[in-house]
Write a protein that holds these residues in place. Structure first.
Motif, PDB file in Angstrom:
ATOM      1  N   ASN A 145      -4.819 -10.170  -7.680  1.00  0.00           N
ATOM      2  CA  ASN A 145      -4.408  -9.087  -8.573  1.00  0.00           C
ATOM      3  C   ASN A 145      -5.315  -7.864  -8.413  1.00  0.00           C
ATOM      4  N   THR A 146      -6.184  -7.893  -7.414  1.00  0.00           N
ATOM      5  CA  THR A 146      -7.135  -6.809  -7.216  1.00  0.00           C
ATOM      6  C   THR A 146      -6.461  -5.575  -6.607  1.00  0.00           C
ATOM      7  N   THR A 147      -7.024  -4.420  -6.942  1.00  0.00           N
ATOM      8  CA  THR A 147      -6.526  -3.128  -6.461  1.00  0.00           C
ATOM      9  C   THR A 147      -7.713  -2.289  -5.999  1.00  0.00           C
ATOM     10  N   GLU A 148      -7.549  -1.598  -4.877  1.00  0.00           N
ATOM     11  CA  GLU A 148      -8.623  -0.732  -4.400  1.00  0.00           C
ATOM     12  C   GLU A 148      -8.028   0.489  -3.726  1.00  0.00           C
ATOM     13  N   ALA A 149      -8.849   1.543  -3.604  1.00  0.00           N
ATOM     14  CA  ALA A 149      -8.413   2.811  -3.036  1.00  0.00           C
ATOM     15  C   ALA A 149      -9.312   3.183  -1.863  1.00  0.00           C
ATOM     16  N   LEU A 150      -8.687   3.637  -0.777  1.00  0.00           N
ATOM     17  CA  LEU A 150      -9.411   4.104   0.396  1.00  0.00           C
ATOM     18  C   LEU A 150      -9.276   5.617   0.479  1.00  0.00           C
ATOM     19  N   ASP A 151     -10.383   6.325   0.326  1.00  0.00           N
ATOM     20  CA  ASP A 151     -10.418   7.779   0.415  1.00  0.00           C
ATOM     21  C   ASP A 151     -10.307   8.178   1.885  1.00  0.00           C
ATOM     22  N   THR A 152      -9.235   8.870   2.260  1.00  0.00           N
ATOM     23  CA  THR A 152      -9.014   9.207   3.670  1.00  0.00           C
ATOM     24  C   THR A 152      -9.817  10.426   4.116  1.00  0.00           C
ATOM     25  N   LEU A 153     -10.601  11.009   3.216  1.00  0.00           N
ATOM     26  CA  LEU A 153     -11.512  12.086   3.609  1.00  0.00           C
ATOM     27  C   LEU A 153     -12.879  11.524   3.992  1.00  0.00           C
ATOM     28  N   SER A 154     -13.381  10.579   3.183  1.00  0.00           N
ATOM     29  CA  SER A 154     -14.687   9.964   3.470  1.00  0.00           C
ATOM     30  C   SER A 154     -14.553   8.578   4.073  1.00  0.00           C
ATOM     31  N   TRP A 155     -13.346   8.000   4.017  1.00  0.00           N
ATOM     32  CA  TRP A 155     -13.077   6.642   4.492  1.00  0.00           C
ATOM     33  C   TRP A 155     -13.988   5.630   3.808  1.00  0.00           C
ATOM     34  N   THR A 156     -14.072   5.770   2.487  1.00  0.00           N
ATOM     35  CA  THR A 156     -14.825   4.822   1.665  1.00  0.00           C
ATOM     36  C   THR A 156     -13.874   4.172   0.666  1.00  0.00           C
ATOM     37  N   TRP A 157     -14.167   2.924   0.324  1.00  0.00           N
ATOM     38  CA  TRP A 157     -13.360   2.150  -0.606  1.00  0.00           C
ATOM     39  C   TRP A 157     -13.936   2.231  -2.018  1.00  0.00           C
ATOM     40  N   SER A 158     -13.037   2.246  -2.996  1.00  0.00           N
ATOM     41  CA  SER A 158     -13.437   2.205  -4.403  1.00  0.00           C
ATOM     42  C   SER A 158     -12.522   1.236  -5.136  1.00  0.00           C
ATOM     43  N   PRO A 159     -13.077   0.427  -6.066  1.00  0.00           N
ATOM     44  CA  PRO A 159     -12.223  -0.490  -6.828  1.00  0.00           C
ATOM     45  C   PRO A 159     -11.414   0.259  -7.876  1.00  0.00           C
ATOM     46  N   LEU A 160     -10.222  -0.241  -8.159  1.00  0.00           N
ATOM     47  CA  LEU A 160      -9.381   0.258  -9.233  1.00  0.00           C
ATOM     48  C   LEU A 160      -9.100  -0.893 -10.204  1.00  0.00           C
ATOM     49  N   PRO A 161      -8.620  -0.609 -11.403  1.00  0.00           N
ATOM     50  CA  PRO A 161      -8.317  -1.688 -12.353  1.00  0.00           C
ATOM     51  C   PRO A 161      -7.351  -2.712 -11.764  1.00  0.00           C
ATOM     52  N   CYS A 166       0.833  -1.201   0.000  1.00  0.00           N
ATOM     53  CA  CYS A 166       0.000   0.000   0.000  1.00  0.00           C
ATOM     54  C   CYS A 166       0.868   1.252   0.000  1.00  0.00           C
ATOM     55  N   ILE A 167       0.343   2.325  -0.572  1.00  0.00           N
ATOM     56  CA  ILE A 167       0.986   3.639  -0.579  1.00  0.00           C
ATOM     57  C   ILE A 167      -0.104   4.698  -0.503  1.00  0.00           C
ATOM     58  N   LEU A 168       0.320   5.930  -0.259  1.00  0.00           N
ATOM     59  CA  LEU A 168      -0.604   7.069  -0.285  1.00  0.00           C
ATOM     60  C   LEU A 168      -0.352   7.871  -1.547  1.00  0.00           C
ATOM     61  N   LYS A 169      -1.419   8.133  -2.300  1.00  0.00           N
ATOM     62  CA  LYS A 169      -1.354   9.027  -3.463  1.00  0.00           C
ATOM     63  C   LYS A 169      -2.421  10.088  -3.283  1.00  0.00           C
ATOM     64  N   GLY A 170      -1.988  11.319  -3.076  1.00  0.00           N
ATOM     65  CA  GLY A 170      -2.945  12.375  -2.765  1.00  0.00           C
ATOM     66  C   GLY A 170      -3.581  12.115  -1.414  1.00  0.00           C
ATOM     67  N   THR A 171      -4.892  11.938  -1.417  1.00  0.00           N
ATOM     68  CA  THR A 171      -5.604  11.604  -0.182  1.00  0.00           C
ATOM     69  C   THR A 171      -6.135  10.175  -0.209  1.00  0.00           C
ATOM     70  N   ASP A 172      -5.688   9.381  -1.186  1.00  0.00           N
ATOM     71  CA  ASP A 172      -6.143   7.989  -1.307  1.00  0.00           C
ATOM     72  C   ASP A 172      -5.043   7.016  -0.907  1.00  0.00           C
ATOM     73  N   ILE A 173      -5.407   6.019  -0.118  1.00  0.00           N
ATOM     74  CA  ILE A 173      -4.511   4.901   0.162  1.00  0.00           C
ATOM     75  C   ILE A 173      -4.779   3.829  -0.890  1.00  0.00           C
ATOM     76  N   ILE A 174      -3.742   3.484  -1.650  1.00  0.00           N
ATOM     77  CA  ILE A 174      -3.863   2.488  -2.716  1.00  0.00           C
ATOM     78  C   ILE A 174      -3.352   1.154  -2.183  1.00  0.00           C
ATOM     79  N   VAL A 175      -4.150   0.093  -2.363  1.00  0.00           N
ATOM     80  CA  VAL A 175      -3.794  -1.258  -1.909  1.00  0.00           C
ATOM     81  C   VAL A 175      -3.789  -2.181  -3.118  1.00  0.00           C
ATOM     82  N   THR A 176      -2.716  -2.979  -3.254  1.00  0.00           N
ATOM     83  CA  THR A 176      -2.616  -3.894  -4.388  1.00  0.00           C
ATOM     84  C   THR A 176      -2.263  -5.297  -3.920  1.00  0.00           C
ATOM     85  N   GLY A 177      -2.812  -6.277  -4.643  1.00  0.00           N
ATOM     86  CA  GLY A 177      -2.402  -7.666  -4.507  1.00  0.00           C
ATOM     87  C   GLY A 177      -2.534  -8.247  -3.118  1.00  0.00           C
ATOM     88  N   GLY A 178      -1.659  -9.208  -2.820  1.00  0.00           N
ATOM     89  CA  GLY A 178      -1.700  -9.916  -1.547  1.00  0.00           C
ATOM     90  C   GLY A 178      -2.261 -11.316  -1.701  1.00  0.00           C
TER      91      GLY A 178
END
Length: 492
Positions: free
Chosen positions: A418-434, A399-411
């Motif tokens: 191979n899934t990737t998702e982003a956690l918005d640290t302002l609303s604390w909601t998850w969104s899928p990424l490619p 995981c890393i921080l890009k802007g205000t989103d925490i990006i999580v990959t793999g595991g």
């Protein structure tokens, strides 16, 4: 509704008081529509608008408006006796005169920026602390983003720690080396060198001087540094991507798996791991063409998180001689301190991301079973807050921080992911990424030149992937990397 009609709704007329050269330029004020000469859409900035005014013989004043949803527009006026407020569709505006001998904007407004003396920050004025910001202009860009930080009025960029702090006010100054502080406007890029002087007109010739703003110094390019790792778990080699670095020696400890790495004061630190059937606590920092041993951690551990936060290094959790761990230690560049605070549960092969100079978010991991827990720790108050859990539990992810989103990959969950998702640290909601092109576990991820890159891992040990905002692109690495560590460092 046309852009001109939009201006008709901006009321509350006031008369500006012009006190100094900088005061000639009025922020968030708009000249009255009755003196409008022309309007030009898609003008990118204030300087280009002022240049357009200089090129129009009927123009004596200008207003540049950055709209929330409409294109940025330049308005040219014959005069500007009264102004109205910028509000509603107007996100930011600047109005100014065109008078012979007056400096181009921002002129003396550049004196608002301070180097070595920065705004005092406290719990009442801090809006956000954002790590991994590598230049003052990028920090100011965040402050200017009214969608994310509508209350931001000042920023602090610390080049030593690559951090950006956004503030709602500035009522005092603190001395701090390697730091720049300033207001949300004018753009600091406009102040990178002396602004040109407004051209004068004669009865015979008219000369228009270019007002294209200097782009300022180019940001230093960065590269990921991959430390150890191989298919046989005995790698001691180092690889960098995309730049090739030649000032790093082979690692002191070979056959070392799942160490941690972080950058402190421009130096790379590598700690812990598992080697020769032992958990280790040793730490090393890079020196030219070698690694120097530094004080070891209090406890032997591998598969832990290691992050730079608030000018120190924090290690947490992992696997050690007693099993899964919940302890935390902090390193100030000289010695380690075992913290009284502990993780909320034993966990290893998790990941962690600092989101300010005193807050860090821990995500997932394992303690006999995979974990979906996401929790935030405040080093200042020694308190925990549970956040929105991951959509599925996983460990050995990155995981890393890009802007205000925490990006999580793999595991790993019920198989390699191979899934990737982003956690918005302002609303604390998850969104899928490619999805990644390849499943990866025990890999690493870095933000390199503002691009997300992943490196190595199971099923993809000799490859990296780069995310362009739409899809991932796979490239080949020179070596295989798994159970390794990585950091981002300057190419030079």
């Amino acid at each position: 509704m046309s852009l001109i009609l939009t201006l008709l709704f901006l009321a509350n007329i006031i008369t500006p008081s012009l006190l100094s050269e900088c005061d000639l330029f009025l922020e968030n004020k708009i000249c009255e529509i009755k003196e409008l000469v022309d309007s030009i859409e898609n003008v990118p900035n204030e300087l280009e608008c002022q240049n357009a005014c200089a090129s129009n013989s009927n123009c004596g004043n200008f207003t540049w408006i950055n709209f929330k949803t409409l294109p940025p527009t330049c308005y040219l006026y014959s005069g500007c006796e009264n102004v109205t407020e910028c509000f509603g569709e107007c996100a930011y505006s600047l109005s100014g005169p065109l008078l012979d001998g007056v400096s181009w904007y921002p002129g003396t407004c550049c004196t608002k920026f301070n180097t070595g003396n920065v705004c005092e920050k406290n719990s009442n004025n801090i809006l956000a602390g954002i790590p991994y910001i590598y230049d003052a202009a990028s920090c100011q860009d965040l402050c200017q983003d009214t969608g994310l930080y509508p209350d931001c009025k000042y920023f602090i960029f610390d080049s030593k720690w690559s951090t950006c702090v956004l503030l709602s006010s500035c009522f005092g100054m603190d001395e701090r080396e390697n730091a720049v502080s300033g207001p949300v406007h004018p753009s600091i890029n406009f102040c990178s060198e002396l602004s040109p002087v407004l051209p004068t007109t004669s009865s015979t010739t008219t000369t228009t001087q270019s007002t294209t703003p200097s782009p300022g110094p180019k940001p230093v390019q960065s590269t990921a540094l991959l430390l150890g790792g191989a298919e046989t778990r005995n790698g001691s080699h180092i690889e960098s991507s995309p730049c090739e670095l030649k000032s790093f020696a082979e690692l002191k400890v070979s056959k070392n798996t799942n160490p941690g790495a972080a950058v402190l004061n421009g130096e790379v630190y590598l700690c812990g791991g598992f080697a020769d059937n032992y958990f280790i606590s040793e730490c090393y920092k890079n020196v030219p063409n070698d690694w120097a041993e530094v004080p070891p951690m209090y406890l032997e551990r591998s598969s832990f998180s290691m992050n730079t936060i608030g000018g120190k290094i924090l290690v947490a959790g992992g696997l050690g001689t007693t099993g899964y761990m919940n302890s935390m230690e902090i390193f100030d560049g000289t010695s380690w301190t075992l913290l009284s605070g502990e993780l909320q549960m034993d966990r290893n092969i998790h990941c962690a991301v600092p989101i300010s100079d005193h807050e860090i978010v821990f995500l997932g991991g394992s303690n006999f079973d995979k974990i979906s827990l996401v929790d935030k720790y405040d080093l200042n108050t020694n308190t925990w807050e549970n956040m929105t859990e991951m959509t599925s539990p996983r460990f050995s992810h990155a995981c890393i921080l890009k802007g205000t989103d925490i990006i999580v990959t793999g595991g790993y969950s019920d198989g390699y992911l191979n899934t990737t998702e982003a956690l918005d640290t302002l609303s604390w909601t998850w969104s899928p990424l490619p999805d990644l092109q390849l499943s990866r576990s025990y890999h690493t991820m870095e933000l390199v030149n503002d691009k997300i890159m992943v490196f190595g891992g199971s099923d993809a040990q000799n490859s990296s992937e780069t995310f362009d905002g739409t899809a991932w692109t796979v490239e080949t690495l020179a070596h295989k990397h798994i159970y390794h560590a990585s950091v981002t460092v300057p190419c030079a």
